[in-house]
Write a protein that holds these residues in place. Structure first.
Motif, PDB file in Angstrom:
ATOM      1  N   ALA A   1     -10.781  -9.892   0.340  1.00  0.00           N
ATOM      2  CA  ALA A   1     -10.308  -9.775  -1.047  1.00  0.00           C
ATOM      3  C   ALA A   1     -10.780  -8.477  -1.690  1.00  0.00           C
ATOM      4  O   ALA A   1      -9.996  -7.766  -2.332  1.00  0.00           O
ATOM      5  N   ILE A   2     -12.041  -8.169  -1.523  1.00  0.00           N
ATOM      6  CA  ILE A   2     -12.598  -6.946  -2.124  1.00  0.00           C
ATOM      7  C   ILE A   2     -11.926  -5.709  -1.525  1.00  0.00           C
ATOM      8  O   ILE A   2     -11.547  -4.782  -2.252  1.00  0.00           O
ATOM      9  N   THR A   3     -11.747  -5.705  -0.219  1.00  0.00           N
ATOM     10  CA  THR A   3     -11.093  -4.578   0.441  1.00  0.00           C
ATOM     11  C   THR A   3      -9.650  -4.427  -0.047  1.00  0.00           C
ATOM     12  O   THR A   3      -9.208  -3.326  -0.391  1.00  0.00           O
ATOM     13  N   SER A   4      -8.925  -5.531  -0.076  1.00  0.00           N
ATOM     14  CA  SER A   4      -7.524  -5.489  -0.508  1.00  0.00           C
ATOM     15  C   SER A   4      -7.393  -5.024  -1.949  1.00  0.00           C
ATOM     16  O   SER A   4      -6.607  -4.121  -2.253  1.00  0.00           O
ATOM     17  N   LEU A   5      -8.156  -5.648  -2.833  1.00  0.00           N
ATOM     18  CA  LEU A   5      -8.058  -5.303  -4.254  1.00  0.00           C
ATOM     19  C   LEU A   5      -8.456  -3.852  -4.510  1.00  0.00           C
ATOM     20  O   LEU A   5      -7.773  -3.137  -5.245  1.00  0.00           O
ATOM     21  N   SER A   6      -9.536  -3.414  -3.899  1.00  0.00           N
ATOM     22  CA  SER A   6      -9.972  -2.039  -4.147  1.00  0.00           C
ATOM     23  C   SER A   6      -8.968  -1.029  -3.598  1.00  0.00           C
ATOM     24  O   SER A   6      -8.667  -0.023  -4.232  1.00  0.00           O
ATOM     25  N   THR A   7      -8.401  -1.309  -2.444  1.00  0.00           N
ATOM     26  CA  THR A   7      -7.404  -0.420  -1.842  1.00  0.00           C
ATOM     27  C   THR A   7      -6.148  -0.350  -2.701  1.00  0.00           C
ATOM     28  O   THR A   7      -5.621   0.737  -2.975  1.00  0.00           O
ATOM     29  N   LEU A   8      -5.665  -1.511  -3.139  1.00  0.00           N
ATOM     30  CA  LEU A   8      -4.441  -1.551  -3.944  1.00  0.00           C
ATOM     31  C   LEU A   8      -4.656  -0.948  -5.335  1.00  0.00           C
ATOM     32  O   LEU A   8      -3.791  -0.228  -5.841  1.00  0.00           O
ATOM     33  N   PHE A   9      -5.802  -1.227  -5.949  1.00  0.00           N
ATOM     34  CA  PHE A   9      -6.098  -0.629  -7.261  1.00  0.00           C
ATOM     35  C   PHE A   9      -6.216   0.895  -7.150  1.00  0.00           C
ATOM     36  O   PHE A   9      -5.771   1.628  -8.032  1.00  0.00           O
ATOM     37  N   ALA A  10      -6.810   1.377  -6.062  1.00  0.00           N
ATOM     38  CA  ALA A  10      -6.928   2.829  -5.866  1.00  0.00           C
ATOM     39  C   ALA A  10      -5.547   3.469  -5.739  1.00  0.00           C
ATOM     40  O   ALA A  10      -5.289   4.533  -6.312  1.00  0.00           O
ATOM     41  N   LYS A  11      -4.648   2.828  -5.013  1.00  0.00           N
ATOM     42  CA  LYS A  11      -3.290   3.348  -4.859  1.00  0.00           C
ATOM     43  C   LYS A  11      -2.564   3.332  -6.203  1.00  0.00           C
ATOM     44  O   LYS A  11      -1.875   4.295  -6.560  1.00  0.00           O
ATOM     45  N   LEU A  12      -2.737   2.264  -6.959  1.00  0.00           N
ATOM     46  CA  LEU A  12      -2.128   2.153  -8.286  1.00  0.00           C
ATOM     47  C   LEU A  12      -2.650   3.262  -9.193  1.00  0.00           C
ATOM     48  O   LEU A  12      -1.888   3.908  -9.915  1.00  0.00           O
ATOM     49  N   ALA A  13      -3.948   3.521  -9.136  1.00  0.00           N
ATOM     50  CA  ALA A  13      -4.558   4.587  -9.944  1.00  0.00           C
ATOM     51  C   ALA A  13      -4.011   5.955  -9.544  1.00  0.00           C
ATOM     52  O   ALA A  13      -3.799   6.818 -10.404  1.00  0.00           O
TER      53      ALA A  13
ATOM     54  N   LEU B   1       0.806  -1.216   0.000  1.00  0.00           N
ATOM     55  CA  LEU B   1       0.000   0.000   0.000  1.00  0.00           C
ATOM     56  C   LEU B   1       0.843   1.272   0.000  1.00  0.00           C
ATOM     57  O   LEU B   1       0.568   2.197  -0.753  1.00  0.00           O
ATOM     58  N   ASP B   2       1.857   1.319   0.812  1.00  0.00           N
ATOM     59  CA  ASP B   2       2.673   2.527   0.911  1.00  0.00           C
ATOM     60  C   ASP B   2       4.078   2.346   0.339  1.00  0.00           C
ATOM     61  O   ASP B   2       5.001   3.059   0.712  1.00  0.00           O
ATOM     62  N   ASP B   3       4.220   1.375  -0.543  1.00  0.00           N
ATOM     63  CA  ASP B   3       5.527   1.112  -1.157  1.00  0.00           C
ATOM     64  C   ASP B   3       5.331   0.899  -2.651  1.00  0.00           C
ATOM     65  O   ASP B   3       4.891  -0.158  -3.088  1.00  0.00           O
ATOM     66  N   LYS B   4       5.649   1.931  -3.414  1.00  0.00           N
ATOM     67  CA  LYS B   4       5.404   1.900  -4.858  1.00  0.00           C
ATOM     68  C   LYS B   4       6.134   0.738  -5.530  1.00  0.00           C
ATOM     69  O   LYS B   4       5.574   0.085  -6.407  1.00  0.00           O
ATOM     70  N   GLU B   5       7.356   0.455  -5.122  1.00  0.00           N
ATOM     71  CA  GLU B   5       8.128  -0.628  -5.732  1.00  0.00           C
ATOM     72  C   GLU B   5       7.445  -1.981  -5.514  1.00  0.00           C
ATOM     73  O   GLU B   5       7.379  -2.805  -6.419  1.00  0.00           O
ATOM     74  N   LYS B   6       6.949  -2.192  -4.320  1.00  0.00           N
ATOM     75  CA  LYS B   6       6.263  -3.460  -4.034  1.00  0.00           C
ATOM     76  C   LYS B   6       4.929  -3.541  -4.767  1.00  0.00           C
ATOM     77  O   LYS B   6       4.527  -4.611  -5.229  1.00  0.00           O
ATOM     78  N   LEU B   7       4.246  -2.420  -4.905  1.00  0.00           N
ATOM     79  CA  LEU B   7       2.983  -2.407  -5.646  1.00  0.00           C
ATOM     80  C   LEU B   7       3.223  -2.728  -7.117  1.00  0.00           C
ATOM     81  O   LEU B   7       2.479  -3.507  -7.718  1.00  0.00           O
ATOM     82  N   ILE B   8       4.273  -2.169  -7.676  1.00  0.00           N
ATOM     83  CA  ILE B   8       4.636  -2.487  -9.060  1.00  0.00           C
ATOM     84  C   ILE B   8       5.008  -3.960  -9.173  1.00  0.00           C
ATOM     85  O   ILE B   8       4.600  -4.647 -10.119  1.00  0.00           O
ATOM     86  N   ALA B   9       5.765  -4.459  -8.200  1.00  0.00           N
ATOM     87  CA  ALA B   9       6.143  -5.874  -8.195  1.00  0.00           C
ATOM     88  C   ALA B   9       4.898  -6.767  -8.124  1.00  0.00           C
ATOM     89  O   ALA B   9       4.823  -7.791  -8.810  1.00  0.00           O
ATOM     90  N   LEU B  10       3.939  -6.366  -7.327  1.00  0.00           N
ATOM     91  CA  LEU B  10       2.697  -7.139  -7.221  1.00  0.00           C
ATOM     92  C   LEU B  10       2.037  -7.271  -8.581  1.00  0.00           C
ATOM     93  O   LEU B  10       1.582  -8.351  -8.969  1.00  0.00           O
ATOM     94  N   SER B  11       2.028  -6.202  -9.330  1.00  0.00           N
ATOM     95  CA  SER B  11       1.459  -6.219 -10.672  1.00  0.00           C
ATOM     96  C   SER B  11       2.304  -7.086 -11.609  1.00  0.00           C
ATOM     97  O   SER B  11       1.769  -7.899 -12.366  1.00  0.00           O
ATOM     98  N   GLN B  12       3.608  -6.949 -11.543  1.00  0.00           N
ATOM     99  CA  GLN B  12       4.504  -7.692 -12.429  1.00  0.00           C
ATOM    100  C   GLN B  12       4.497  -9.187 -12.142  1.00  0.00           C
ATOM    101  O   GLN B  12       4.680  -9.991 -13.049  1.00  0.00           O
ATOM    102  N   PHE B  13       4.312  -9.566 -10.894  1.00  0.00           N
ATOM    103  CA  PHE B  13       4.286 -10.976 -10.517  1.00  0.00           C
ATOM    104  C   PHE B  13       2.885 -11.577 -10.628  1.00  0.00           C
ATOM    105  O   PHE B  13       2.605 -12.623 -10.049  1.00  0.00           O
ATOM    106  N   ASP B  14       2.007 -10.926 -11.363  1.00  0.00           N
ATOM    107  CA  ASP B  14       0.617 -11.376 -11.561  1.00  0.00           C
ATOM    108  C   ASP B  14      -0.170 -11.457 -10.257  1.00  0.00           C
ATOM    109  O   ASP B  14      -1.125 -12.232 -10.135  1.00  0.00           O
ATOM    110  N   GLY B  15       0.214 -10.650  -9.292  1.00  0.00           N
ATOM    111  CA  GLY B  15      -0.474 -10.665  -8.007  1.00  0.00           C
ATOM    112  C   GLY B  15      -1.940 -10.301  -8.100  1.00  0.00           C
ATOM    113  O   GLY B  15      -2.785 -10.927  -7.456  1.00  0.00           O
ATOM    114  N   PHE B  16      -2.257  -9.308  -8.940  1.00  0.00           N
ATOM    115  CA  PHE B  16      -3.655  -8.916  -9.070  1.00  0.00           C
ATOM    116  C   PHE B  16      -4.481 -10.024  -9.717  1.00  0.00           C
ATOM    117  O   PHE B  16      -5.634 -10.236  -9.373  1.00  0.00           O
TER     118      PHE B  16
END
Length: 133
Positions: A113-125, A78-93
């Motif tokens: 799941a809904i809370t996590s995904l919506s929170t992470l997608f909002a941060k990515l956006a 959530l508060d680490d852009k590098e890890k959020l990008i990694a989550l996307s790159q590692f097919d985490g979403f």
């Protein structure tokens, strides 16, 4: 059972980190630092995101593993852009969405799941809107 225990332990460490290791500084000129712990080393490594996503992929029917990893990944990324990008790159979403689909009838994991995904997608956006990605 081992995967469940490992996920639960990591989640507990993440939740209790702030309470057990408050930031300390010896003088006003020195930056505040936390003591080196296993958790602080894990928090630095982006590779831990791949490990957690792989754990979700290896144990798709294990509700405890899935639920814990939703929480862990949200806290780490959530508060680490590098890890959020990694989550996307590692097919985490993709893996997290598949887990939501698999466990749709389980109210607890569905909510997590809904809370996590919506929170992470909002941060990515937010990062994308700011041109940071």
């Amino acid at each position: 059972a081992l995967a469940e225990a490992a996920c639960a332990c990591l989640l507990i460490l993440l939740v209790e980190k702030a309470a057990n290791y408050p930031e300390q500084s010896t003088s006003e000129d020195e930056p505040k630092q936390q003591p080196d712990t296993v958790l602080s080393v894990l928090n630095i490594e982006v590779a831990v995101v791949d490990v957690l996503v792989s754990c979700m992929k290896l144990h798709p029917k294990n509700v405890r593993v899935q639920e814990c990893n939703f929480r862990i990944l949200t806290r780490l990324c959530l508060d680490d852009k590098e890890k959020l990008i990694a989550l996307s790159q590692f097919d985490g979403f993709v893996i997290m969405s598949a887990s939501l689909s698999t466990h749709w009838d389980n109210a607890a994991i569905k909510q997590e799941a809904i809370t996590s995904l919506s929170t992470l997608f909002a941060k990515l956006a937010t990062y994308q809107a700011a041109g940071e990605l």
